[in-house]
Design a protein around this motif. Structure first.
Motif, mmCIF file in Angstrom:
data_model
loop_
_atom_site.group_PDB
_atom_site.id
_atom_site.type_symbol
_atom_site.label_atom_id
_atom_site.label_comp_id
_atom_site.label_asym_id
_atom_site.label_seq_id
_atom_site.Cartn_x
_atom_site.Cartn_y
_atom_site.Cartn_z
ATOM 1 N N LEU A 153 202.987 55.135 4.955
ATOM 2 C CA LEU A 153 203.067 54.513 6.273
ATOM 3 C C LEU A 153 204.125 55.242 7.096
ATOM 4 O O LEU A 153 205.231 55.487 6.604
ATOM 5 N N ASP A 154 203.790 55.583 8.330
ATOM 6 C CA ASP A 154 204.740 56.186 9.264
ATOM 7 C C ASP A 154 204.948 55.205 10.403
ATOM 8 O O ASP A 154 204.011 54.892 11.145
ATOM 9 N N LEU A 155 206.179 54.730 10.533
ATOM 10 C CA LEU A 155 206.487 53.674 11.486
ATOM 11 C C LEU A 155 207.492 54.138 12.532
ATOM 12 O O LEU A 155 208.415 54.892 12.232
ATOM 13 N N LYS A 156 207.298 53.667 13.760
ATOM 14 C CA LYS A 156 208.236 53.879 14.863
ATOM 15 C C LYS A 156 208.589 52.523 15.453
ATOM 16 O O LYS A 156 207.813 51.564 15.362
ATOM 17 N N THR A 157 209.740 52.432 16.084
ATOM 18 C CA THR A 157 210.149 51.194 16.744
ATOM 19 C C THR A 157 209.752 51.265 18.211
ATOM 20 O O THR A 157 210.158 52.197 18.921
ATOM 21 N N ASN A 158 208.947 50.306 18.678
ATOM 22 C CA ASN A 158 208.489 50.321 20.070
ATOM 23 C C ASN A 158 209.538 49.747 21.009
ATOM 24 O O ASN A 158 210.644 49.380 20.594
ATOM 25 N N SER A 159 209.197 49.676 22.294
ATOM 26 C CA SER A 159 210.140 49.222 23.318
ATOM 27 C C SER A 159 210.559 47.769 23.133
ATOM 28 O O SER A 159 211.587 47.333 23.662
ATOM 29 N N LYS A 160 209.779 47.020 22.366
ATOM 30 C CA LYS A 160 210.104 45.614 22.108
ATOM 31 C C LYS A 160 210.869 45.433 20.800
ATOM 32 O O LYS A 160 211.120 44.309 20.375
ATOM 33 N N GLY A 161 211.212 46.558 20.158
ATOM 34 C CA GLY A 161 211.959 46.477 18.915
ATOM 35 C C GLY A 161 211.116 46.175 17.698
ATOM 36 O O GLY A 161 211.649 45.874 16.623
ATOM 37 N N LYS A 162 209.782 46.291 17.836
ATOM 38 C CA LYS A 162 208.876 46.026 16.728
ATOM 39 C C LYS A 162 208.403 47.341 16.112
ATOM 40 O O LYS A 162 208.192 48.329 16.815
ATOM 41 N N GLU A 163 208.225 47.326 14.802
ATOM 42 C CA GLU A 163 207.738 48.522 14.122
ATOM 43 C C GLU A 163 206.219 48.598 14.179
ATOM 44 O O GLU A 163 205.532 47.605 13.942
ATOM 45 N N GLU A 164 205.711 49.798 14.474
ATOM 46 C CA GLU A 164 204.278 50.015 14.496
ATOM 47 C C GLU A 164 204.009 51.479 14.176
ATOM 48 O O GLU A 164 204.913 52.313 14.231
ATOM 49 N N GLY A 165 202.767 51.794 13.812
ATOM 50 C CA GLY A 165 202.462 53.184 13.486
ATOM 51 C C GLY A 165 201.113 53.338 12.836
ATOM 52 O O GLY A 165 200.154 52.619 13.149
ATOM 53 N N SER A 166 201.016 54.260 11.890
ATOM 54 C CA SER A 166 199.756 54.561 11.208
ATOM 55 C C SER A 166 200.067 54.941 9.768
ATOM 56 O O SER A 166 201.235 55.048 9.369
ATOM 57 N N GLY A 167 199.023 55.176 9.006
ATOM 58 C CA GLY A 167 199.246 55.534 7.604
ATOM 59 C C GLY A 167 197.954 55.934 6.929
ATOM 60 O O GLY A 167 196.924 56.150 7.570
ATOM 61 N N ALA A 168 198.017 56.038 5.613
ATOM 62 C CA ALA A 168 196.846 56.428 4.830
ATOM 63 C C ALA A 168 197.007 55.919 3.405
ATOM 64 O O ALA A 168 198.123 55.764 2.898
ATOM 65 N N LEU A 169 195.861 55.669 2.780
ATOM 66 C CA LEU A 169 195.827 55.289 1.374
ATOM 67 C C LEU A 169 194.915 56.266 0.646
ATOM 68 O O LEU A 169 193.742 56.405 0.988
ATOM 69 N N ILE A 170 195.468 56.978 -0.313
ATOM 70 C CA ILE A 170 194.655 57.812 -1.193
ATOM 71 C C ILE A 170 194.243 56.923 -2.350
ATOM 72 O O ILE A 170 195.073 56.538 -3.177
ATOM 73 N N TYR A 171 192.950 56.592 -2.397
ATOM 74 C CA TYR A 171 192.486 55.575 -3.341
ATOM 75 C C TYR A 171 192.485 56.068 -4.780
ATOM 76 O O TYR A 171 192.822 55.317 -5.699
ATOM 77 N N ALA A 172 192.088 57.323 -5.006
ATOM 78 C CA ALA A 172 192.020 57.873 -6.361
ATOM 79 C C ALA A 172 192.625 59.265 -6.353
ATOM 80 O O ALA A 172 192.071 60.184 -5.744
ATOM 81 N N ALA A 173 193.769 59.428 -7.028
ATOM 82 C CA ALA A 173 194.482 60.693 -6.986
ATOM 83 C C ALA A 173 194.903 61.148 -8.372
ATOM 84 O O ALA A 173 195.110 60.348 -9.283
ATOM 85 N N LYS A 174 195.025 62.463 -8.509
ATOM 86 C CA LYS A 174 195.565 63.085 -9.708
ATOM 87 C C LYS A 174 196.858 63.783 -9.297
ATOM 88 O O LYS A 174 196.904 64.472 -8.275
ATOM 89 N N ILE A 175 197.918 63.606 -10.082
ATOM 90 C CA ILE A 175 199.208 64.217 -9.774
ATOM 91 C C ILE A 175 199.524 65.255 -10.849
ATOM 92 O O ILE A 175 199.441 64.968 -12.038
ATOM 93 N N LYS A 176 199.876 66.467 -10.411
ATOM 94 C CA LYS A 176 200.231 67.535 -11.342
ATOM 95 C C LYS A 176 201.599 68.095 -10.974
ATOM 96 O O LYS A 176 201.930 68.241 -9.811
ATOM 97 N N VAL A 177 202.389 68.415 -11.994
ATOM 98 C CA VAL A 177 203.652 69.126 -11.799
ATOM 99 C C VAL A 177 203.359 70.608 -11.974
ATOM 100 O O VAL A 177 202.887 71.031 -13.031
#
Length: 201
Positions: A153-177
């Motif tokens: 989630l990427d959030l910014k504070t608007n002129s009213k002091g409330k947080e809002e923004g956008s984001g993403a969910l990766i539903y199925a992921a593989k993690i490698k080092v």
């Protein structure tokens, strides 16, 4: 599909661990938070996530955030023991957050959640061992090799002091080092679920 830059780099920050840099401390957060968003489902998302092309309201709950100490411990498990070691830790951990479709009972648990300040706002990352259906387990689907779910989630504070923004969910992921301090995140043939109109409730 591989997401090697924003998500993979953010995953290292979220885990608060790096071999060549000091671990960034997490800012103080409320004990619990709730966010609402409109989720845009990608084609190939499947029945469990409503269906490709659909739009649905979701709620995101954060009961607590992962401490710096625990994040470093989980990062060490990943870097030293690989993805299986991290998955084992997550499977044994209690859920500290969840994602639900508004008005429905089913949910997607998050076991690791981190929040860090960004310019003009903050970024939240969450990771969980994703739920798998009976048929997926019974048939030995290749998707079983993608056991992680990753939220951003990427959030910014608007002129009213409330947080809002956008984001993403990766539903199925593989993690490698890859080389001790680099992480590769690969998704199972499905684009990330876009989260638009994210707002703190």
């Amino acid at each position: 599909m591989r997401l090697k830059f924003t998500v993979a780099a953010g995953l290292l920050v979220m885990l608060a661990f790096g071999l060549s840099m000091p671990a960034p401390a997490q800012e103080q957060q409320p004990k619990s938070e709730k966010f609402g968003a409109l989720a845009y489902m990608p084609h190939g998302a499947g029945r469990a996530m409503v269906g490709g092309g659909a739009r649905v309201n979701v709620d995101l709950y954060v009961r607590s955030y992962t401490s710096d100490e625990e994040a470093k411990s989980l990062a060490a498990a990943l870097l030293e023991g690989g993805a299986d070691a991290l998955l084992n830790r997550l499977e044994k951990a209690k859920a500290i957050g969840k994602i639900t479709i508004t008005g429905r009972v089913g949910f997607y648990d998050l076991k690791l959640i981190r929040s860090h300040r960004t310019e003009g706002g903050r970024r939240i990352y969450g990771v969980g061992d994703r739920p798998m259906g009976f048929l997926e387990m019974y048939t030995g689907s290749p998707s079983r090799d993608y056991p992680f779910g990753i939220l951003q989630l990427d959030l910014k504070t608007n002129s009213k002091g409330k947080e809002e923004g956008s984001g993403a969910l990766i539903y199925a992921a593989k993690i490698k080092v890859l080389d001790g301090n680099s992480i590769d995140v690969e998704t199972y043939g499905v684009d990330a679920i876009k989260l638009m109109g994210v707002r703190k409730l």
